[in-house]
Design a protein around this motif. Structure first.
Motif, short mmCIF file in Angstrom:
data_model
loop_
_atom_site.label_atom_id
_atom_site.label_comp_id
_atom_site.label_asym_id
_atom_site.label_seq_id
_atom_site.Cartn_x
_atom_site.Cartn_y
_atom_site.Cartn_z
N GLN A 1 0.85 -1.19 0.00
CA GLN A 1 0.00 0.00 0.00
C GLN A 1 0.89 1.25 0.00
O GLN A 1 2.06 1.20 0.39
CB GLN A 1 -0.90 -0.01 1.23
CG GLN A 1 -1.91 1.10 1.35
CD GLN A 1 -2.94 1.10 0.24
OE1 GLN A 1 -2.78 1.80 -0.76
NE2 GLN A 1 -3.99 0.28 0.40
N GLN A 2 0.33 2.37 -0.42
CA GLN A 2 1.05 3.64 -0.44
C GLN A 2 0.70 4.48 0.79
O GLN A 2 -0.39 4.38 1.34
CB GLN A 2 0.69 4.44 -1.69
CG GLN A 2 1.40 5.79 -1.80
CD GLN A 2 0.97 6.58 -3.01
OE1 GLN A 2 0.95 6.06 -4.12
NE2 GLN A 2 0.63 7.85 -2.81
N PHE A 3 1.62 5.33 1.22
CA PHE A 3 1.35 6.40 2.18
C PHE A 3 2.28 7.56 1.83
O PHE A 3 3.10 7.45 0.91
CB PHE A 3 1.56 5.92 3.62
CG PHE A 3 2.99 5.63 4.00
CD1 PHE A 3 3.73 6.54 4.75
CD2 PHE A 3 3.62 4.44 3.61
CE1 PHE A 3 5.05 6.28 5.10
CE2 PHE A 3 4.94 4.18 3.96
CZ PHE A 3 5.66 5.10 4.71
N PHE A 4 2.17 8.69 2.55
CA PHE A 4 3.06 9.82 2.32
C PHE A 4 4.01 9.96 3.50
O PHE A 4 3.60 9.90 4.66
CB PHE A 4 2.28 11.11 2.11
CG PHE A 4 1.53 11.13 0.81
CD1 PHE A 4 2.21 11.26 -0.40
CD2 PHE A 4 0.16 11.00 0.78
CE1 PHE A 4 1.53 11.26 -1.60
CE2 PHE A 4 -0.54 11.01 -0.42
CZ PHE A 4 0.15 11.13 -1.61
N ALA A 5 5.29 10.16 3.18
CA ALA A 5 6.32 10.33 4.20
C ALA A 5 6.39 11.78 4.66
O ALA A 5 5.71 12.66 4.11
CB ALA A 5 7.67 9.86 3.65
N ALA A 6 7.22 12.05 5.66
CA ALA A 6 7.29 13.39 6.26
C ALA A 6 7.69 14.46 5.25
O ALA A 6 7.32 15.62 5.39
CB ALA A 6 8.27 13.37 7.43
#
Length: 523
Positions: free
Chosen positions: A504-509
């Motif tokens: 799955q995808q997420f957004f990093a800092a």
């Protein structure tokens, strides 16, 4: 895929919100005529050793990668940017239905997969060449996990240790831009396979896709690479084969695509015999017209069992599902029939996804099934995005093949969450019991939660219950103001009865996308 500035060919419509009732719905069976072949495809192989693949600097820049809707625009472009109103109701769990899916072996409690064997970051946006979005997916083999994203694939051991990596263009020997990769593993033959789309080289060139198969269970070793070309009424010269899909039965690779030239013209499904694809032999096949974003159905089991037929499934906003039946998938004499239009109405996501701390919103797509469903026994399991009380949410369930009856339920993280980009995996636990993994991303601005990854599940005998706030969270990410695209798909790769790998995808800092891979077990 690569965003082409093509004109829209249909007017976009906004589907109103609808709360999906968590009950089994009636199905209308049709006895449609067999679908005639509308084109053909053919290819010969080229042998590739991953260790010999060079990095290509040209893949570090380029246009965005965006799947197109039937209007020729980015898939979620017509969705309004709106703030949530109120909260979603807490829906009662769906009752088990006699003769329904996953009702054997006694009633079981709701629980997410209890053992997280591995949970690690995969390829990030920089490693993917800067493309938006990631198009993240992964396949779990006997000893390796293969991850593909736009412009790169990487091979890990089962704990997340990197074994090899390559750009997709270098691996495929592509001179065109390549995108929309999908990968799967065949546990019967110990092989990986992959499909990748490409930008048409010219308005007069033949439509084409790349298909690749590993020569062994070692994804860092040798592969066969095929540049498959198409012709016939479904494939006018210069056609872009967008958002290609990949599944399998025991004997064949099952594939499909949405076709644009320059606007949407059709969708098509076809199959490639594994005997040819795995040996590097040339092959040809017929292709058949299907509805928009029709997904090939993967036959679940370890090893993959024989089945009388193969299946393809599409979700249809406002109607339900189109279920197609393929015979002789490995040929000769492959046929495709519309088995049923399954009445189980839903509306796609009603608006874009909100994030805390920014006005930038994300695209939840259009209610299409984004990853291969699973056939286990007499049922086909699926998931996709829907509208739930004005929020983007998740529907999942199964269709009984003997009479085309659907059994559906809903899933979301909380009463204020936006939930999107789901995929499902199902294993056969015996006696009409299943282990079910449901993987999706969510935000919850009211709680200050940015892009996050959750995996929920159902034990054998649990039926098809609503899954609300009971999943395991693999990672909490950040908000982004630099990316408006998200995912376009995710995946679940079932290893055995108890274990699966989710991607799955997420957004990093730093606001760029990252990918998360988890290996989770019920047993």
């Amino acid at each position: 895929m690569i965003l082409k500035r093509w004109p829209a060919v249909f007017a976009a419509t906004v589907v109103p919100s609808l709360l999906v009732a968590p009950v089994s719905l009636a199905s209308a069976h049709t006895d449609a005529a067999r679908i005639p072949a509308g084109g053909t495809g053919a290819a010969t192989a080229r042998a590739v050793q991953v260790k010999d693949v060079a990095e290509l600097a040209a893949t570090t820049a380029g246009p965005e990668h965006v799947p197109l809707g039937q209007d020729g625009r980015p898939a979620g472009a017509s969705l309004p940017a709106a703030a949530p109103r109120g909260t979603k109701p807490v829906a009662a769990s769906t009752a088990r239905v006699t003769g329904g899916p996953n009702t054997g072996r006694g009633v079981r409690p709701l629980t997410a997969p209890g053992t997280i064997n591995a949970n690690f970051n995969g390829i990030d946006q920089a490693g993917g060449g800067g493309a938006q979005p990631s198009d993240i997916n992964a396949a779990s083999g006997a000893t390796q996990i293969v991850e593909t994203v736009n412009r790169r694939f990487t091979v890990y051991d089962k704990s997340g240790g990197q074994q090899c990596t390559a750009t997709l263009a270098g691996f495929l020997g592509a001179t065109e831009d390549v995108f929309d990769p999908r990968v799967q593993y065949d546990n019967l033959n110990d092989r990986f396979s992959m499909v990748v789309s490409l930008t048409p080289p010219s308005a007069t060139g033949a439509a084409a896709l790349y298909v690749a198969t590993s020569q062994s269970g070692n994804a860092c070793g040798g592969w066969w690479v095929f540049r498959v070309t198409f012709n016939g009424s479904l494939y006018p010269a210069g056609t872009l084969l967008d958002y290609p899909q990949l599944g399998q039965d025991r004997d064949a690779l099952l594939l499909s695509s949405n076709n644009f030239n320059p606007g949407y013209i059709n969708s098509a499904a076809f199959s490639i015999p594994k005997s040819a694809a795995y040996s590097g032999a040339g092959f040809s096949f017929p292709a058949f017209a299907v509805s928009f974003t029709t997904q090939p159905v993967t036959v679940g089991g370890n090893p993959i069992p024989p089945t009388a037929n193969s299946y393809f499934l599409s979700s249809v906003n406002g109607t339900g599902y189109n279920l197609y039946r393929m015979t002789n998938s490995a040929g000769p004499g492959t046929t495709l029939t519309l088995q049923s239009t399954v009445n189980s109405a839903f509306n796609g996501p009603p608006r874009q996804v909100n994030q805390p701390g920014t006005a930038t919103q994300l695209d939840p797509l259009d209610g299409r099934i984004v990853w291969s469903p699973y056939q286990v026994g007499n049922f086909i399991w699926f998931t996709h995005g829907i509208a739930i009380a004005g929020f983007p949410g998740i529907r999942y369930g199964a269709i009984r093949l003997s009479d085309n009856v659907p059994f559906v339920a809903i899933a979301y993280r909380s009463g204020t969450s936006d939930d999107f980009n789901p995929s499902i995996g199902v294993s056969d636990a015996g006696g009409n019991g299943n282990n079910i993994w449901l993987n999706w991303a969510y935000t919850d601005p009211a709680a200050g939660v940015a892009t996050s990854v959750t995996v929920d599940g159902v034990l054998p005998g649990g039926g098809v219950p609503n899954l609300i706030g009971t999943g395991a969270v693999l990672v909490n990410g950040a908000s982004t103001s630099t990316n408006t695209r998200f995912g376009d798909y995710s995946s679940v790769s079932v290893e055995n009865t108890c274990t699966a790998v989710v991607a799955q995808q997420f957004f990093a800092a730093g606001e760029d996308w990252n990918t998360r891979l988890g290996r989770l077990s019920f047993c």
